[in-house]
Write a protein that holds these residues in place. Sequence first.
Motif, PDB file in Angstrom:
ATOM      1  N   VAL A 200       7.289   0.102   4.276  1.00 48.76           N
ATOM      2  CA  VAL A 200       6.205   1.030   4.596  1.00 48.76           C
ATOM      3  C   VAL A 200       5.826   1.759   3.318  1.00 48.76           C
ATOM      4  CG1 VAL A 200       5.497   3.014   5.976  1.00 48.76           C
ATOM      5  CG2 VAL A 200       7.081   1.334   6.945  1.00 48.76           C
TER       6      VAL A 200
ATOM      7  N   TYR B 265       8.784   3.728  12.355  1.00 43.19           N
ATOM      8  CA  TYR B 265       8.574   2.311  12.656  1.00 43.19           C
ATOM      9  C   TYR B 265       9.929   1.697  12.991  1.00 43.19           C
ATOM     10  CZ  TYR B 265       3.858   2.666  10.729  1.00 43.19           C
ATOM     11  OH  TYR B 265       2.542   3.016  10.512  1.00 43.19           O
TER      12      TYR B 265
ATOM     13  N   VAL C 127       2.021  -1.343   6.344  1.00 40.90           N
ATOM     14  CA  VAL C 127       3.337  -1.790   6.805  1.00 40.90           C
ATOM     15  C   VAL C 127       3.446  -3.308   6.682  1.00 40.90           C
ATOM     16  CG1 VAL C 127       4.956  -1.834   8.740  1.00 40.90           C
ATOM     17  CG2 VAL C 127       3.404   0.115   8.457  1.00 40.90           C
TER      18      VAL C 127
END
Length: 208
Positions: A181, A87, A145
């Motif tokens: 996360v 991410y 997330v």
Amino acid sequence: MKFAQLSRLLLSALLLATVALTGCGKNDNVNEGARIQEAQNGRTTSPLQQTDLQTFEVELFRTLSVPTDSQKDFRILDTQDTPLGTYVLYSIPNHDGLAFAGRRADGSVQLYQAHWPMTVTDPAQDLVVCRAIPPNSGINNGYGVLAGRVYNPFIETIEVNYRDGKRERLDVSHSRGFLLVRPGFDSRFVQVRGFGFNGNPYWNLDAR
């Protein structure tokens, strides 16, 4: 008597050899099972490496059609790895967002999601903009997330309280963003608080 003792010794040796061979066979089966399981998981990418970030930028600019003038102000605020990919929280003028990308075996970059937007709708209220991606979003399922972009210059610390009682405090004085996360949690149900350098609360979002 000696013959009987010799027979017992031979029998014991045969049993030990059988056990040893059986043990080797089990180890081979376990390794093969692991290889089959890995193949069945269908994992085609891995987390981005530091050397992949330039390629990631090029792919992101191409996908989002980012103007050349804005590209020079592009900045990566934070990254978090998972087994399938990374991410990436980034800043582009008027186009801040979160992306998810992975590294293929040949070294190329696959962009699964280019832009979960961080949109300011009211500058007076949106001192911090949060984006929650649930673990069943369809992209990298299994990971919840929580991404945020800090727009108020006086907010230097972010505190996140999860529904399960876990608490995290993050220094955002330099990054001006945060990225969390966690496996298997729904990031839509959290409390996020912003604090100034003197510890005074500036902003609060409670969705628990």
